[in-house]
Scaffold this active site. Structure first.
Site, mmCIF file in Angstrom:
data_model
loop_
_atom_site.group_PDB
_atom_site.id
_atom_site.type_symbol
_atom_site.label_atom_id
_atom_site.label_comp_id
_atom_site.label_asym_id
_atom_site.label_seq_id
_atom_site.Cartn_x
_atom_site.Cartn_y
_atom_site.Cartn_z
ATOM 1 N N LYS A 10 1.034 -1.210 0.130
ATOM 2 C CA LYS A 10 0.158 -0.376 -0.144
ATOM 3 C C LYS A 10 0.802 1.094 -0.428
ATOM 4 O O LYS A 10 0.609 2.342 -0.307
ATOM 5 C CB LYS A 10 -1.215 -0.227 1.113
ATOM 6 C CG LYS A 10 -0.598 -0.172 2.713
ATOM 7 C CD LYS A 10 -1.509 -0.316 3.084
ATOM 8 C CE LYS A 10 -1.189 -0.791 5.039
ATOM 9 N NZ LYS A 10 0.572 -0.628 5.424
ATOM 10 N N ARG A 85 -5.621 1.940 11.899
ATOM 11 C CA ARG A 85 -5.315 1.070 12.103
ATOM 12 C C ARG A 85 -6.045 0.224 14.018
ATOM 13 O O ARG A 85 -5.871 -0.869 13.534
ATOM 14 C CB ARG A 85 -3.725 0.711 12.739
ATOM 15 C CG ARG A 85 -2.455 0.232 11.467
ATOM 16 C CD ARG A 85 -1.350 1.074 12.267
ATOM 17 N NE ARG A 85 -0.617 -0.255 11.540
ATOM 18 C CZ ARG A 85 0.660 0.990 10.946
ATOM 19 N NH1 ARG A 85 0.222 1.648 10.046
ATOM 20 N NH2 ARG A 85 1.396 -0.366 10.019
ATOM 21 N N ARG A 124 13.243 -6.864 3.107
ATOM 22 C CA ARG A 124 12.946 -5.383 2.205
ATOM 23 C C ARG A 124 14.350 -4.317 2.687
ATOM 24 O O ARG A 124 14.145 -4.564 3.728
ATOM 25 C CB ARG A 124 11.268 -5.360 3.041
ATOM 26 C CG ARG A 124 11.096 -4.077 2.174
ATOM 27 C CD ARG A 124 9.742 -3.469 2.594
ATOM 28 N NE ARG A 124 9.380 -2.801 4.320
ATOM 29 C CZ ARG A 124 7.792 -2.443 4.453
ATOM 30 N NH1 ARG A 124 7.527 -2.803 3.582
ATOM 31 N NH2 ARG A 124 7.571 -2.173 5.703
ATOM 32 N N ARG A 157 14.670 -1.295 7.774
ATOM 33 C CA ARG A 157 14.050 -0.832 8.888
ATOM 34 C C ARG A 157 14.328 -1.736 10.159
ATOM 35 O O ARG A 157 14.333 -2.520 10.152
ATOM 36 C CB ARG A 157 12.620 -0.071 8.142
ATOM 37 C CG ARG A 157 11.965 0.809 7.722
ATOM 38 C CD ARG A 157 10.528 0.812 7.381
ATOM 39 N NE ARG A 157 9.594 0.374 8.472
ATOM 40 C CZ ARG A 157 8.519 0.226 8.083
ATOM 41 N NH1 ARG A 157 8.359 1.004 7.247
ATOM 42 N NH2 ARG A 157 7.925 -0.482 9.155
ATOM 43 N N ARG A 168 4.120 -7.488 14.055
ATOM 44 C CA ARG A 168 3.719 -6.464 13.133
ATOM 45 C C ARG A 168 2.631 -7.112 12.683
ATOM 46 O O ARG A 168 1.227 -6.707 12.545
ATOM 47 C CB ARG A 168 4.660 -5.558 12.706
ATOM 48 C CG ARG A 168 6.045 -4.479 13.295
ATOM 49 C CD ARG A 168 6.309 -4.001 12.425
ATOM 50 N NE ARG A 168 5.583 -3.340 11.606
ATOM 51 C CZ ARG A 168 6.578 -2.843 9.214
ATOM 52 N NH1 ARG A 168 8.017 -4.499 9.738
ATOM 53 N NH2 ARG A 168 6.335 -3.175 9.107
HETATM 54 P P1 AMP Z 1 4.326 1.160 9.391
HETATM 55 O O1 AMP Z 1 5.237 2.002 8.241
HETATM 56 O O2 AMP Z 1 3.172 2.061 8.541
HETATM 57 O O3 AMP Z 1 4.583 -0.359 8.991
HETATM 58 O O4 AMP Z 1 4.242 1.461 10.859
HETATM 59 C C1 AMP Z 1 6.166 2.025 10.758
HETATM 60 C C2 AMP Z 1 5.152 1.780 13.184
HETATM 61 O O5 AMP Z 1 4.886 3.171 12.802
HETATM 62 C C3 AMP Z 1 4.370 0.474 13.742
HETATM 63 O O6 AMP Z 1 4.730 -0.746 13.117
HETATM 64 C C4 AMP Z 1 3.878 1.428 14.618
HETATM 65 O O7 AMP Z 1 4.133 1.122 15.899
HETATM 66 C C5 AMP Z 1 3.803 2.439 13.523
HETATM 67 N N1 AMP Z 1 2.083 2.946 13.491
HETATM 68 C C6 AMP Z 1 2.367 3.441 11.956
HETATM 69 N N2 AMP Z 1 0.603 3.971 11.990
HETATM 70 C C7 AMP Z 1 -0.015 3.856 12.700
HETATM 71 C C8 AMP Z 1 -1.195 3.782 13.384
HETATM 72 N N3 AMP Z 1 -2.089 4.301 12.609
HETATM 73 N N4 AMP Z 1 -1.016 3.667 14.281
HETATM 74 C C9 AMP Z 1 -0.369 3.339 15.770
HETATM 75 N N5 AMP Z 1 1.211 3.273 15.246
HETATM 76 C C10 AMP Z 1 0.949 3.319 13.851
#
Ligand code: AMP
Length: 212
Positions: A10, A85, A124, A157, A168
Site C-alpha cells: 500500500k 489501524r 525489504r 528498517r 507487526r
Molecule cells: P508502518 O510504516 O505503517 O509499517 O508503521 C511503522 C510503525 O509505526 C508501526 O509498526 C507502528 O508502531 C507505528 N504506526 C504507524 N501507523 C500507526 C497507526 N495508525 N497507529 C498506531 N501505530 C502506528
C-alpha cells in the site's frame, strides 16, 4: 484510504498515485519515523512501541494525524496510508471529518496472502530519502543499494527484522483486520489484488480512483 497488512504494497502504491494525481500522501509510519529521527518527544515515545512492532497508542497517533490533515496541502483531499489501524482511530477520524462536512470517500484494501507478506517483509529495503521500498527478489533496485527514483541510500528498517516483522503481522491481524469488515459494511471497500506485480496493482489502484 489505503488499508492492508505491512508488506501489502500500500505504501508503494500510495507514493506512485500521490505523485501521479498530485494528492498529499500521509503515512503515519513515515510521520513517526521523521519524529524518531528528529529525536523530539513524540519520536522518543513512538520509538518504544515501533521497536517492538506494537501500535503507538491511539491518543498520540490520532492527535498527530489530525494535526497533519489540517495542513494546507490536504485541502483538496489526501491519501491515508497506515491510518486508521484500530476501530477507535477509524471512529475518531470519522467524527473529526464530520465536523468539517467531510467523509472518507473510498477504502482500498490490498489483499495479500500471509506467506507472501512474510516473504516480502524479510529482506525489504527502503530508501532513506524518499521511502520507496525495494526487495532483492521481487523488486530489486537497478543499482544495488541505491534508489531508482532519487539515488538515495537503501537500508533495512529495524522493524523489518524477522522477529519484529512477525509481531507487526500479528498486531495487524489482531487489531487492524477488523477494519476490512467495518468499511465493507459502510459500502466503501474496494478490494485490490495485491499479489500481482507493482505495475498491474498500480493499474487497479488507478481504476479504483477514476471509476465512480
Ligand atoms: P508502518 O510504516 O505503517 O509499517 O508503521 C511503522 C510503525 O509505526 C508501526 O509498526 C507502528 O508502531 C507505528 N504506526 C504507524 N501507523 C500507526 C497507526 N495508525 N497507529 C498506531 N501505530 C502506528
Amino acid at each position: 484510504m489505503f488499508l492492508g497488512a505491512p508488506g501489502s504494497g500500500k505504501g508503494t502504491q500510495a507514493s506512485v498515485i500521490s505523485q501521479r494525481l498530485g494528492i498529499a500522501h500521509i503515512a503515519t509510519g513515515d510521520l513517526f519515523r521523521d519524529a524518531v529521527s528528529k529525536g523530539d518527544e513524540l519520536g522518543r515515545e513512538a520509538k518504544t512501541y515501533m521497536d517492538k512492532g506494537l501500535l503507538v497508542p491511539d491518543e498520540i497517533t490520532i492527535r498527530m494525524l489530525l494535526e497533519r490533515i489540517a495542513a494546507a496541502d490536504c485541502r483538496e483531499g489526501y491519501i491515508l496510508d497506515g491510518f486508521p489501524r484500530t476501530l477507535e482511530q477509524a471512529r475518531t477520524l470519522e467524527r473529526a471529518l464530520a465536523e468539517k462536512g467531510e467523509v472518507v470517500d473510498r477504502v482500498l484494501y490490498f489483499k495479500v496472502s500471509t506467506e507472501e507478506l512474510v516473504r516480502r517483509l524479510s529482506g525489504r529495503l527502503i530508501c532513506r530519502n524518499c521511502q520507496t521500498p525495494y526487495h532483492p527478489i521481487t523488486s530489486p533496485p537497478k543499482v544495488a543499494g541505491r534508489c531508482d527514483q532519487c539515488g538515495g541510500e537503501l537500508y533495512q528498517r529495524s522493524d523489518d527484522s524477522p522477529e519484529t516483522a512477525r509481531k507487526r503481522l500479528e498486531v495487524y491481524f489482531a487489531e487492524t483486520a477488523a477494519l476490512i469488515d467495518y468499511y465493507k459494511e459502510a459500502g466503501k471497500l474496494v478490494e485490490i489484488n495485491g499479489e500481482k506485480g507493482i505495475e498491474e496493482v498500480g493499474q487497479e489502484v488507478l481504476d479504483a480512483f477514476t471509476n465512480g
